[in-house]
Design an enzyme around this catalytic site. Structure first.
Site, PDB file in Angstrom:
ATOM      1  N   GLN A  26      20.258  90.310  57.615  1.00 41.45           N
ATOM      2  CA  GLN A  26      20.984  91.685  56.893  1.00 41.45           C
ATOM      3  C   GLN A  26      21.375  91.026  55.325  1.00 41.45           C
ATOM      4  O   GLN A  26      22.030  89.967  55.427  1.00 41.45           O
ATOM      5  CB  GLN A  26      21.961  92.283  57.791  1.00 41.45           C
ATOM      6  CG  GLN A  26      22.305  93.317  57.095  1.00 41.45           C
ATOM      7  CD  GLN A  26      21.391  94.577  56.815  1.00 41.45           C
ATOM      8  OE1 GLN A  26      20.401  94.670  57.582  1.00 41.45           O
ATOM      9  NE2 GLN A  26      21.354  95.393  55.636  1.00 41.45           N
TER      10      GLN A  26
ATOM     11  N   ASP B 181      10.854  91.965  57.509  1.00 40.53           N
ATOM     12  CA  ASP B 181      11.388  92.705  56.275  1.00 40.53           C
ATOM     13  C   ASP B 181      10.240  92.503  55.289  1.00 40.53           C
ATOM     14  O   ASP B 181      10.327  93.048  54.215  1.00 40.53           O
ATOM     15  CB  ASP B 181      12.683  91.909  55.625  1.00 40.53           C
ATOM     16  CG  ASP B 181      13.982  92.629  56.142  1.00 40.53           C
ATOM     17  OD1 ASP B 181      14.037  93.731  56.422  1.00 40.53           O
ATOM     18  OD2 ASP B 181      14.752  91.950  56.265  1.00 40.53           O
TER      19      ASP B 181
ATOM     20  N   LYS C  61      19.743  99.890  63.360  1.00 39.41           N
ATOM     21  CA  LYS C  61      18.275  99.158  63.717  1.00 39.41           C
ATOM     22  C   LYS C  61      18.228  98.966  65.380  1.00 39.41           C
ATOM     23  O   LYS C  61      17.281  99.001  66.144  1.00 39.41           O
ATOM     24  CB  LYS C  61      18.158  97.816  62.995  1.00 39.41           C
ATOM     25  CG  LYS C  61      17.962  98.288  61.500  1.00 39.41           C
ATOM     26  CD  LYS C  61      18.014  96.753  60.731  1.00 39.41           C
ATOM     27  CE  LYS C  61      17.849  97.358  59.228  1.00 39.41           C
ATOM     28  NZ  LYS C  61      18.076  96.202  58.105  1.00 39.41           N
TER      29      LYS C  61
END
Ligand code: GUN
Length: 294
Positions: free
Chosen positions: A96, A119, A52
């Site tokens: 994460q 997200d 990312k």
């Protein structure tokens, strides 16, 4: 049969995003800034976060990775999330997953400001998505939609069978395919006679996390097959010690399909695009709301 080349489409979309960022820079506007929180040192999570970071660099975003030891307490982590929520320079935040067992993923997800939740996991974004309102879409379903659109895969009136009901893929995918005018069936571990459903799918999306689960005998001739699976399977003959396997037995299924995604190089790179698109959206929405509140 045509392979849906996620690598190639992601490259095209990345180039478009870079042009947009260059434009923002030329206009003296704020550059999108994505922050990632990484707890502990799980190999796969470190790999994903590094990817990312690389994506952000390539399109010209600012990126920050906040790393914390596995021993961080839940309260400390929630405090770190709040700090990012209150940092006006950061547009998007991801934490994460998975997190260590002593930390509630639900609490963390719900603490991230829904306006920075790139997200798309916050209940507010989930609700907006199910209503078809502007929101951050979870990156994998978003990437799959972009891939289907790129190849102009017909969805209207088609029967889409999704295998897997996770919050990250199966459930949101069902909402998005419904919005694409599909008739949607979601199969899961408790579905009885699962093959009878899969057999009816004009579009089959495999997101169950079982390597090479889907075989040619299970699908309809000419089905569109999307493979979301990405499992590390031990392989001593590979320098990495593992190979990545999808949920679809590609060699078996491909000849019977009309379109199919490979693993790797199918859904994976498109997921990363979903996150970039959400981050640039976060900036654009902020610009819009500051313009309308003046
Ligand atoms: N872990 C596996 N997939 C994801 C994802 O899409 N977002 C985050 N934050 N963690 C993940």
């Amino acid at each position: 049969m045509q392979t849906l080349n996620g690598n190639a489409v992601a490259k095209t979309l990345k180039a478009k995003i870079k042009i947009e960022v260059d434009q923002l820079k030329a206009e003296g506007k704020k550059v999108p800034h994505l922050a990632a929180i990484l707890v502990g040192s799980v190999g796969a999570s470190m790999t994903y976060v590094a990817a990312k970071e690389k994506d952000c660099f390539e399109v010209g975003f600012d990126s920050t990775v906040l790393r914390f030891p596995e021993s961080i307490t839940e309260a400390e982590l929630l405090n770190e999330v709040e700090k990012v929520n209150n940092n006006a320079d950061i547009d998007g935040l991801i934490v994460q997953l998975p997190l260590p067992k002593h930390i509630s993923e639900k609490k963390v997800t719900e603490t991230i400001s829904w306006k920075k939740d790139v997200d798309g996991f916050h209940p507010m974004n989930v609700g907006l998505m199910f209503k078809g309102l502007p929101c951050f879409l979870p990156a994998t379903p978003y990437g799959i939609i972009k891939l289907l659109e790129h190849y102009q895969v017909e969805t209207s009136g088609k029967h889409c069978v999704i295998i897997g009901r996770s919050d990250i893929v199966g459930k949101p995918m069902s909402a998005l395919m419904l919005q694409k005018n599909c008739t949607v069936t979601v199969c899961h571990s408790k579905t009885k006679n699962i093959e009878s459903f899969i057999q009816q799918g004009d579009i089959v999306i495999a997101a169950l996390g079982k390597p090479e689960f889907l075989k040619a005998s299970m699908i309809k001739e000419g089905a569109v097959v999307i493979d979301v699976g990405i499992t590390r399977v031990d392989d001593a003959s590979n320098p990495k010690g593992y190979v990545l396997k999808g949920d679809v037995d590609f060699n078996d299924v491909a000849p019977k399909s009309s379109f199919i995604t490979p693993v790797p190089g199918g859904v994976g790179p498109m997921t990363r695009i979903g996150l970039l698109l959400n981050t640039i959206d976060a900036v654009n929405r902020r610009n819009l709301s500051s313009a309308t509140s003046m």
